[in-house]
Each structure stands twice: as structure tokens, then as C-alpha cells.
Design a protein around this motif. Structure first.
Motif, PDB file in Angstrom:
ATOM      1  N   ASN A 220      -1.872  12.970   9.681  1.00  0.00           N
ATOM      2  CA  ASN A 220      -1.758  14.377   9.168  1.00  0.00           C
ATOM      3  C   ASN A 220      -0.421  14.830   8.729  1.00  0.00           C
ATOM      4  OD1 ASN A 220      -4.860  15.338   9.330  1.00  0.00           O
ATOM      5  ND2 ASN A 220      -4.678  14.671  11.123  1.00  0.00           N
ATOM      6  N   THR A 221       0.511  13.961   8.720  1.00  0.00           N
ATOM      7  CA  THR A 221       1.959  14.355   8.344  1.00  0.00           C
ATOM      8  C   THR A 221       1.976  14.039   6.797  1.00  0.00           C
ATOM      9  OG1 THR A 221       2.906  13.813  10.605  1.00  0.00           O
ATOM     10  CG2 THR A 221       4.423  13.684   8.631  1.00  0.00           C
ATOM     11  N   PRO A 222       2.489  14.917   6.130  1.00  0.00           N
ATOM     12  CA  PRO A 222       2.646  14.578   4.420  1.00  0.00           C
ATOM     13  C   PRO A 222       3.340  13.336   4.432  1.00  0.00           C
ATOM     14  CG  PRO A 222       3.314  16.937   5.080  1.00  0.00           C
ATOM     15  CD  PRO A 222       3.069  16.153   6.507  1.00  0.00           C
ATOM     16  N   LEU A 223       2.746  12.538   3.483  1.00  0.00           N
ATOM     17  CA  LEU A 223       3.334  11.084   2.998  1.00  0.00           C
ATOM     18  C   LEU A 223       4.677  11.340   2.715  1.00  0.00           C
ATOM     19  CD1 LEU A 223       2.901   8.124   2.489  1.00  0.00           C
ATOM     20  CD2 LEU A 223       2.015   8.923   0.254  1.00  0.00           C
ATOM     21  N   GLU A 224       5.130  12.198   1.820  1.00  0.00           N
ATOM     22  CA  GLU A 224       6.481  12.273   1.403  1.00  0.00           C
ATOM     23  C   GLU A 224       7.342  12.300   2.533  1.00  0.00           C
ATOM     24  OE1 GLU A 224       4.067  14.228   0.862  1.00  0.00           O
ATOM     25  OE2 GLU A 224       3.318  13.448  -1.383  1.00  0.00           O
ATOM     26  N   LEU A 225       7.201  13.192   3.674  1.00  0.00           N
ATOM     27  CA  LEU A 225       7.997  13.188   4.630  1.00  0.00           C
ATOM     28  C   LEU A 225       8.296  11.874   5.247  1.00  0.00           C
ATOM     29  CD1 LEU A 225       9.541  14.908   6.473  1.00  0.00           C
ATOM     30  CD2 LEU A 225       7.454  15.645   8.015  1.00  0.00           C
ATOM     31  N   LEU A 226       7.231  11.277   5.559  1.00  0.00           N
ATOM     32  CA  LEU A 226       7.109  10.038   6.258  1.00  0.00           C
ATOM     33  C   LEU A 226       8.026   9.053   5.351  1.00  0.00           C
ATOM     34  CD1 LEU A 226       3.606   9.522   7.713  1.00  0.00           C
ATOM     35  CD2 LEU A 226       5.703  10.043   8.988  1.00  0.00           C
ATOM     36  N   GLU A 227       7.852   8.947   4.079  1.00  0.00           N
ATOM     37  CA  GLU A 227       8.692   8.104   3.284  1.00  0.00           C
ATOM     38  C   GLU A 227       9.990   8.586   3.094  1.00  0.00           C
ATOM     39  OE1 GLU A 227       5.448   6.417   0.202  1.00  0.00           O
ATOM     40  OE2 GLU A 227       6.410   8.374  -0.564  1.00  0.00           O
ATOM     41  N   ALA A 228      10.413   9.869   3.447  1.00  0.00           N
ATOM     42  CA  ALA A 228      11.770  10.209   3.228  1.00  0.00           C
ATOM     43  C   ALA A 228      12.451   9.869   4.589  1.00  0.00           C
ATOM     44  CB  ALA A 228      11.622  11.615   3.306  1.00  0.00           C
ATOM     45  N   LYS A 229      11.765   9.614   5.654  1.00  0.00           N
ATOM     46  CA  LYS A 229      12.324   9.211   6.996  1.00  0.00           C
ATOM     47  C   LYS A 229      12.485   7.882   7.237  1.00  0.00           C
ATOM     48  CE  LYS A 229      13.888  10.793  11.060  1.00  0.00           C
ATOM     49  NZ  LYS A 229      15.114  11.310  11.244  1.00  0.00           N
ATOM     50  N   PHE A 230      11.374   7.193   6.768  1.00  0.00           N
ATOM     51  CA  PHE A 230      11.360   5.721   7.128  1.00  0.00           C
ATOM     52  C   PHE A 230      11.220   4.763   5.705  1.00  0.00           C
ATOM     53  CE2 PHE A 230       9.114   7.991  10.385  1.00  0.00           C
ATOM     54  CZ  PHE A 230       9.592   7.311  11.760  1.00  0.00           C
ATOM     55  N   GLY A 231      10.992   5.338   4.597  1.00  0.00           N
ATOM     56  CA  GLY A 231      11.156   4.322   3.579  1.00  0.00           C
ATOM     57  C   GLY A 231       9.829   3.911   3.319  1.00  0.00           C
ATOM     58  N   VAL A 232       9.871   2.571   3.003  1.00  0.00           N
ATOM     59  CA  VAL A 232       8.478   2.003   2.552  1.00  0.00           C
ATOM     60  C   VAL A 232       7.882   1.794   4.007  1.00  0.00           C
ATOM     61  CG1 VAL A 232       7.574  -0.359   2.127  1.00  0.00           C
ATOM     62  CG2 VAL A 232       9.569   0.693   0.677  1.00  0.00           C
ATOM     63  N   MET A 233       8.558   1.743   5.034  1.00  0.00           N
ATOM     64  CA  MET A 233       7.794   1.861   6.388  1.00  0.00           C
ATOM     65  C   MET A 233       6.865   2.995   6.573  1.00  0.00           C
ATOM     66  SD  MET A 233       6.990  -0.050   9.117  1.00  0.00           S
ATOM     67  CE  MET A 233       8.018  -1.354   9.055  1.00  0.00           C
ATOM     68  N   GLY A 234       7.428   4.066   6.067  1.00  0.00           N
ATOM     69  CA  GLY A 234       6.669   5.501   6.241  1.00  0.00           C
ATOM     70  C   GLY A 234       5.427   5.438   5.558  1.00  0.00           C
ATOM     71  N   ASN A 235       5.335   4.907   4.260  1.00  0.00           N
ATOM     72  CA  ASN A 235       4.219   4.548   3.578  1.00  0.00           C
ATOM     73  C   ASN A 235       3.165   3.665   4.111  1.00  0.00           C
ATOM     74  OD1 ASN A 235       2.187   3.118   1.396  1.00  0.00           O
ATOM     75  ND2 ASN A 235       3.262   4.620   0.319  1.00  0.00           N
ATOM     76  N   GLN A 236       3.683   2.553   4.932  1.00  0.00           N
ATOM     77  CA  GLN A 236       2.832   1.888   5.870  1.00  0.00           C
ATOM     78  C   GLN A 236       2.179   2.514   7.286  1.00  0.00           C
ATOM     79  OE1 GLN A 236       3.427  -2.448   6.728  1.00  0.00           O
ATOM     80  NE2 GLN A 236       3.820  -1.788   8.620  1.00  0.00           N
ATOM     81  N   LEU A 237       3.142   3.226   7.870  1.00  0.00           N
ATOM     82  CA  LEU A 237       2.616   3.902   8.731  1.00  0.00           C
ATOM     83  C   LEU A 237       1.424   5.241   8.400  1.00  0.00           C
ATOM     84  CD1 LEU A 237       6.235   4.874  10.524  1.00  0.00           C
ATOM     85  CD2 LEU A 237       4.351   3.444  11.463  1.00  0.00           C
ATOM     86  N   TYR A 238       1.889   5.772   7.480  1.00  0.00           N
ATOM     87  CA  TYR A 238       0.583   6.697   7.006  1.00  0.00           C
ATOM     88  C   TYR A 238      -0.641   5.886   6.620  1.00  0.00           C
ATOM     89  CZ  TYR A 238      -1.500  10.416   4.187  1.00  0.00           C
ATOM     90  OH  TYR A 238      -2.535  11.098   3.572  1.00  0.00           O
ATOM     91  N   HIS A 239      -0.693   5.053   6.013  1.00  0.00           N
ATOM     92  CA  HIS A 239      -1.882   4.348   5.649  1.00  0.00           C
ATOM     93  C   HIS A 239      -2.642   3.520   6.992  1.00  0.00           C
ATOM     94  CE1 HIS A 239      -0.523   5.194   1.402  1.00  0.00           C
ATOM     95  NE2 HIS A 239      -1.708   5.400   1.082  1.00  0.00           N
ATOM     96  N   HIS A 240      -1.627   2.985   7.707  1.00  0.00           N
ATOM     97  CA  HIS A 240      -2.211   2.268   8.913  1.00  0.00           C
ATOM     98  C   HIS A 240      -2.979   3.372   9.660  1.00  0.00           C
ATOM     99  CE1 HIS A 240       0.018  -1.712   8.654  1.00  0.00           C
ATOM    100  NE2 HIS A 240      -0.719  -1.599   7.696  1.00  0.00           N
TER     101      HIS A 240
END
Length: 420
Positions: A220-240
Motif C-alpha cells: 500500500n506504499t506508492p510504487l513511485e516512492l519505493l522505486e525512488a528509494k530502492f530503484g529496480v528493487m523497489g518495483n520488485q518489492l511492490y509486486h512481490h
């Protein structure tokens, strides 16, 4: 927000894990009952500081001995059975499990994830074997009947979900099937975050600092925020966190190599820095060779060092990013020496690790005008690698490997870092 799962794969994939695999194998070999006999497999019975590689359920429950326990911490008790690993035997048993799986599906539908864990895709086998859930139970029964190995299994619509079902539920119940409908009720409440596959302690701390403590918080964290913090790994964290995984069987969960590394627990305390340097050079050689074999080079070089428990433990893990990616042994070694000089204090060393990350195809490396010998060095390294690949890792070694500090000669006679 809600995910439309109809756009994502919905297969019948199972992740099957052999319970206390090393201990189970030794129980079979010595005709012991894994469920009642306290068994521990120890790296080296001649070294009191050697670690437990596996323990039977009885050993864990009765004596609180588990993986990572030191030999000197195991109580003296007449019922306890201690064994050194027999890696060739373990690998033979692992292959026997794989052969059983291959009786139910084609070879390409089986992926061996580790020596004691495999994925199997049962999609489309219903007309042959019936419901996939029942097929997995039949497979588990055949493994037990023929090899005397107990197992647990998780099933899901993709590799990630089957792995989560295994780790978070099936290891307690024997079997568990998760669907996309289970994500919010079974996956989202998971906390601490390190319980989630793929989230290490460092990422957990970063997420906690962001106010994220449960898997549902990630979802429930915005994908954009996770990607800004973790890069590609943020996208993976979100979808996982939503249970989504597009990995193909054979490329489990993470689709490509992201690093080359090597670590080892030393067989004794290393009290002299020159001895430590000798082992680091051996490890740099191994890491660089693996990168060269895959035509990869890395820009970030990491050195990890753990001090002996006799010196109250502790240690460091430091990294340095260089301007140009490399798979040259001596370049990696020189960076490690710089990291060692900056962080090492004169205490006995018991553990070392070397890794290179931020990989790129070595063909993208530029030839420097100031390094006229660069191509010749690469050709020489290739020739040496070819000899080792053909005749074994000990066919060509640096002189330091033949000093009392060297470990390469002894490790070349081992399988998986342990006695064969």
C-alpha cells in the motif's frame, strides 16, 4: 488499490523442500529414526569451533541445537549422534529426489533451486495424475517410501507464491496451497519484514525507517516512492508484496546474476595481516574467474571480515565503486587491500568474504590508452581459467596457496566447501 490478477500467470507450481536434509540423509545412512534420534551434522568434528550444518527435530527440541550452533556448544549426552558431512552422498540423494520429480513432469518443468529444494510445474498434468495438490502429496509419499526422506511443499500460481507458501506455512503443516486470494489475509500480515522472501536485514531497516513494518504496508506504499528509494528493487518489492512474480521456471524469482561472491569461515584464527591477505587473494581469484567465465565485470567491490569469537567477534563489510568495471583478479585484490587497510584492526580473523556487484557485460569495457597490457592480461587469465576448468581448481594456483595461510589446496578436495 486492487490488483487485477487476471492479467498474471495462474499456474500450478510447487516448491518442495527436504526436511533437515543433511540430518535426514545421515539418519538413512546409519539406519536411525530422524524423528526421535538427536542428530547433528557438523562441519569438522576435530575443530571445537566448527558449526552445525543441520540438526534433526529431536536435536532442536531436546537440546536446542540448530544450524549455526558451534560444536563446543553441543552438550555431552550419550544419545546425541554427531556426523561430519558427506557431500557426495548428499548430492547423490538430491539427484535421486530430482529423478523422482522427473517421473511426473518433463525435465524442463523441474528446477533444482538448491541441494534440498526444488520447484516443479504441474500445470496441465491433471489428465495424467489428477489434481496437482494430490500429485504433490503422491510425490512426497514416493520420496518418503523410496528414500526415507520427509518433505514439505508449498503450492502457488507462480514461483514466488509457492516459495512463500512453503516458508510461511507448509514448513509447519507439511503442505500448503496459496492463491492470489490469500495474499491479503496470509501474506500482508507478515512481520518482521525479514520473514518475507527476498527482504534482508538492511532493506528491512530501511523500510522500517520509512514507517513500513508489514508486507501489507509495502503493498500500500506508492510504487513511485519505493522505486525512488530502492530503484529496480523497489518495483520488485511492490509486486512481490502483491504476490506477483513473472519469473520463468529455471530462473527462480530473480532472473539474472546480480553479483559474484565468495565467503568462508577460516579453519583457525588468523592473527597476522599477511595471512589474511593471502586468503583474500585466493578469494579474489575465485570471484574474478567466475565473472570471467560468464563474460561479466563489476564496478563495486566488497570486502567482509569477521573477527574471532575469542576476540569478542564483530567485524566489517565495506564496498568501493571504481570508475571502470573489472574482472581482473589483481585489480579486485588491490581494492580489497585498500578496504582492509582502512578498516582492519589487529585482532584475530575468522571469516572473510569478497564480492563484486554492479555487473555489466565485459564486452562493454573500454580499452584504456594507459593500459597497453590489458588485453594480454585478459588472454592470460582466460588461458589459466581454461586449464582450471579442465583439470580442476588446483591445477594452477598462486604461490600464496602453498603457504600455511592458504586454503585453496585443501578446499579443492572438498565438495561444496565440505568433505566429500
Amino acid at each position: 488499490m486492487k490488483i487485477d490478477y487476471s492479467a498474471f500467470p495462474d499456474r500450478s507450481i510447487a516448491c518442495i523442500d527436504m526436511m533437515s536434509f543433511y540430518a535426514s540423509c545421515m539418519a538413512v545412512l546409519h539406519d536411525l529414526d530422524l524423528r526421535t534420534v538427536p542428530i547433528a551434522v557438523v562441519g569438522n568434528l576435530e575443530q571445537k569451533g566448527s558449526v552445525v550444518l543441520a540438526a534433526s527435530p529431536a536435536m532442536k527440541k531436546r537440546f536446542r541445537v540448530k544450524t549455526g550452533t558451534r560444536l563446543f556448544e553441543i552438550p555431552q549426552h550419550p544419545e546425541i549422534r554427531l556426523f561430519e558431512p558427506k557431500m557426495k552422498y548428499f548430492l547423490d540423494m538430491s539427484m535421486a529426489v530430482t529423478n523422482i520429480l522427473s517421473k511426473y513432469v518433463p525435465n524442463e518443468a523441474v528446477h533444482v533451486y538448491s541441494v534440498d529444494e526444488s520447484f516443479i510445474d504441474l500445470t496441465g498434468t491433471e489428465k495424467l495424475w489428477g489434481p496437482p495438490e494430490q500429485t504433490i502429496k503422491e510425490i512426497q509419499k514416493e520420496i518418503l517410501d523410496t528414500l526415507q526422506l520427509h518433505s514439505t511443499a508449498g503450492m502457488g500460481p507462480n514461483m514466488l507464491m509457492s516459495k512463500l507458501a512453503l516458508d510461511l506455512e507448509a514448513k509447519k503443516t507439511g503442505f500448503s496451497k496459496w492463491t492470489y486470494e490469500d495474499v491479503q489475509t496470509k501474506l500482508w500480515p507478515v512481520s518482521p519484514l525479514s520473514e518475507m522472501w527476498g527482504i534482508g536485514s538492511q532493506n528491512e531497516k530501511t523500510l522500517n525507517d520509512m514507517g513500513i513494518f508489514k508486507v501489507g504496508d509495502i503493498a500500500n506504499t506508492p510504487l513511485e516512492l519505493l522505486e525512488a528509494k530502492f530503484g529496480v528493487m523497489g518495483n520488485q518489492l511492490y509486486h512481490h508484496a502483491w504476490g506477483i512474480d513473472l519469473s520463468e521456471l529455471g530462473a527462480p524469482i530473480i532472473s539474472k546474476q546480480i553479483s559474484y561472491g565468495k565467503s568462508q569461515i577460516l579453519m583457525r584464527d588468523y592473527n597476522k595481516v599477511e595471512e589474511v591477505k593471502a586468503v583474500i587473494l585466493e578469494m579474489c581469484e575465485d570471484v574474478a574467474k567466475r565473472a570471467r567465465d560468464s563474460f561479466q565485470a563489476g564496478r563495486t567491490i566488497s570486502l567482509g571480515l569477521g573477527y574471532s569469537r575469542n576476540a569478542f567477534g564483530g567485524g566489517f563489510n565495506r564496498s568501493r565503486t571504481i570508475q571502470e568495471a573489472t574482472n581482473d583478479t589483481m585489480k579486485i585484490y588491490r581494492v580489497c587491500l585498500d578496504l582492509l587497510k582502512e578498516n582492519y584492526v589487529e585482532r584475530p580473523v575468522r571469516q572473510l568474504s569478497v564480492a563484486i556487484t554492479k555487473l555489466e557485460n565485459e564486452h562493454s569495457m573500454q580499452l584504456s590508452l594507459f593500459e597497453k597490457q590489458k588485453w594480454k592480461k585478459r588472454q592470460l587469465a582466460t588461458a589459466m581459467d581454461n586449464i582450471r576448468n579442465r583439470y580442476g581448481s588446483a591445477a594452477l594456483l598462486r604461490a600464496v596457496s602453498y603457504t600455511p595461510a592458504g586454503t585453496a589446496v585443501k578446499r579443492s578436495k572438498m565438495v561444496g566447501g565440505h568433505k566429500g
